[in-house]
Motif scaffolding. Sequence first.
Motif, mmCIF file in Angstrom:
data_model
loop_
_atom_site.group_PDB
_atom_site.id
_atom_site.type_symbol
_atom_site.label_atom_id
_atom_site.label_comp_id
_atom_site.label_asym_id
_atom_site.label_seq_id
_atom_site.Cartn_x
_atom_site.Cartn_y
_atom_site.Cartn_z
ATOM 1 N N LEU A 34 0.833 -1.287 -0.211
ATOM 2 C CA LEU A 34 -0.108 0.239 0.119
ATOM 3 C C LEU A 34 0.962 1.142 -0.015
ATOM 4 N N ASP A 35 2.063 1.277 0.756
ATOM 5 C CA ASP A 35 2.882 2.398 0.930
ATOM 6 C C ASP A 35 3.348 2.630 -0.660
ATOM 7 N N PHE A 36 3.696 1.585 -1.099
ATOM 8 C CA PHE A 36 4.583 1.588 -2.439
ATOM 9 C C PHE A 36 3.428 2.141 -3.463
ATOM 10 N N ALA A 37 2.469 1.544 -3.440
ATOM 11 C CA ALA A 37 1.301 2.040 -4.358
ATOM 12 C C ALA A 37 1.020 3.669 -4.151
ATOM 13 N N ALA A 38 0.964 4.157 -2.877
ATOM 14 C CA ALA A 38 0.676 5.431 -2.296
ATOM 15 C C ALA A 38 1.809 6.521 -3.199
ATOM 16 N N TRP A 39 2.998 5.829 -2.907
ATOM 17 C CA TRP A 39 4.423 6.497 -3.389
ATOM 18 C C TRP A 39 4.335 6.441 -4.982
ATOM 19 N N LEU A 40 3.739 5.593 -5.572
ATOM 20 C CA LEU A 40 3.651 5.350 -7.106
ATOM 21 C C LEU A 40 2.887 6.606 -7.739
ATOM 22 N N GLU A 41 1.854 6.717 -6.688
ATOM 23 C CA GLU A 41 0.725 7.732 -7.075
ATOM 24 C C GLU A 41 1.158 9.197 -6.790
ATOM 25 N N ARG A 43 1.040 10.377 -3.482
ATOM 26 C CA ARG A 43 0.112 10.861 -2.534
ATOM 27 C C ARG A 43 0.967 10.887 -1.339
ATOM 28 N N LEU A 44 2.236 10.562 -1.075
ATOM 29 C CA LEU A 44 2.583 10.595 0.277
ATOM 30 C C LEU A 44 3.279 11.988 0.639
ATOM 31 N N ALA A 66 9.382 -0.240 -9.545
ATOM 32 C CA ALA A 66 8.689 1.132 -9.904
ATOM 33 C C ALA A 66 8.753 1.651 -11.275
ATOM 34 N N LEU A 69 6.167 -0.499 -13.260
ATOM 35 C CA LEU A 69 4.745 -0.270 -13.072
ATOM 36 C C LEU A 69 4.324 1.067 -13.408
ATOM 37 N N SER A 70 5.281 1.974 -13.405
ATOM 38 C CA SER A 70 5.062 3.448 -13.941
ATOM 39 C C SER A 70 4.652 3.163 -15.393
ATOM 40 N N LEU A 73 1.256 1.656 -15.752
ATOM 41 C CA LEU A 73 -0.007 2.531 -15.287
ATOM 42 C C LEU A 73 -0.164 3.668 -16.282
ATOM 43 N N GLY A 74 0.751 4.113 -16.888
ATOM 44 C CA GLY A 74 0.680 5.120 -17.804
ATOM 45 C C GLY A 74 0.419 4.766 -19.331
ATOM 46 N N ARG B 75 -5.562 5.140 1.309
ATOM 47 C CA ARG B 75 -3.981 5.137 1.088
ATOM 48 C C ARG B 75 -3.529 5.217 -0.376
ATOM 49 N N ALA B 76 -4.214 4.598 -1.265
ATOM 50 C CA ALA B 76 -3.736 4.346 -2.628
ATOM 51 C C ALA B 76 -5.004 3.949 -3.437
ATOM 52 N N THR B 80 -3.415 1.108 -8.942
ATOM 53 C CA THR B 80 -2.078 0.939 -8.713
ATOM 54 C C THR B 80 -1.670 -0.041 -7.453
ATOM 55 N N GLN B 152 8.254 10.764 -14.979
ATOM 56 C CA GLN B 152 6.838 10.063 -14.944
ATOM 57 C C GLN B 152 6.809 9.170 -13.709
#
Lengths: 172, 181
Positions: A34-41, A43-44, A66, A69-70, A73-74, B75-76, B80, B152
């Motif tokens: 979840l933290d990793f996903a939040a960082w990718l978005e 949001r942190l 990273a 996935l980036s 997701l893009g 959280r996310a 993602t 990105q």
Amino acid sequence: MSTERPTQSDRELWRSLATDRVAPGSMSGPVSDLDFAAWLEGRLSETEAARIEAAVAADPEMRRAALELSEVLGMPLPAAPARLQVRAEALVGFEVEARAKRAGLFDWLLASDRRFVLPRVATLTAAVVIAISGFMLGGGLGESMAKERYASASQTSDTANELTEFLSSDGL
Amino acid sequence: MTELNQIDLRTLVTGNKRAWDSFVTAAAPLINAVVRRTLASYRLSEEDVMDAAQDVFVRLCANDYRLLKTYDPARAGLSTWLAVVARSAAVDHARRRRQATTPLDDVPEASLGVEDRHVEKLKIPQGLLTDRQMLVLKCLYDEEKDVSEVAQLLKIDAQTVRSTHHKALLRLRSHFQEEPQ
């Protein structure tokens, strides 16, 4: 898209440096999905993001994750093969199947609609009361065992009498 | 078609079949894409891609949806988080397959051995670069990504990546000029 890359002299400088290798998570603790996903978005907060960035910088596997996935997701996603969908859907059964599996008394009491729990409990209690009263009226276990014991005792004494008579008739 | 953000997760984790089917329809393209991308470097078969994608769905619904219940929308985003879960499952699948199928003799020596180049490298002192500067340099040099890809990833503009890169190199150059060795 730009394909701008660093110059050769910058690259040489980097190659002369020992930048590896800190064990994954050893600096900043493990990173949850979840933290990793939040960082990718993105949001942190800055502090939280710095912790993940330190972990990603230290661990080549996380860095690859990273970047990949980036990238995925893009981009627009192609449709999944029908076979994949059919197999995945089959993992969860229909409600009828799920209900058929629940056969215990406890499940019957708590099944589906909570409004019927009280009548079900009342029915079950009445059934238990009737069964106990019937048993008591019939004399219960104590009386039937006493009868059985009396019957076997009288049968034993009859056998003993017959043996005594037989022996006395022979003059013993 | 149902979008991932329209999925009712509360209904889904009760075991509702319709909710699960809608979820599969919405999530399959993403999971398929992530698994394919992850397994591309492992050179596995199409059947393995299908199995790895199936593993992702199995993980999500196993033990009464335990994994799905850990997801927190605050959280996310769901897509993602699913992508992260899918990649992790795909990597596990590939490692299991490799362990199960590759005899040690078939593995190229180069990938087994420890690097045997005794080149003395300069150590970057702790704290000389920020975590972000270090990450930008590693993405650009070790992973050989270009500026736009790093931008990105970090959700920043390309100019910020350039300036982070520039400042990091200035620091490195100035540090090692002052203290050669």
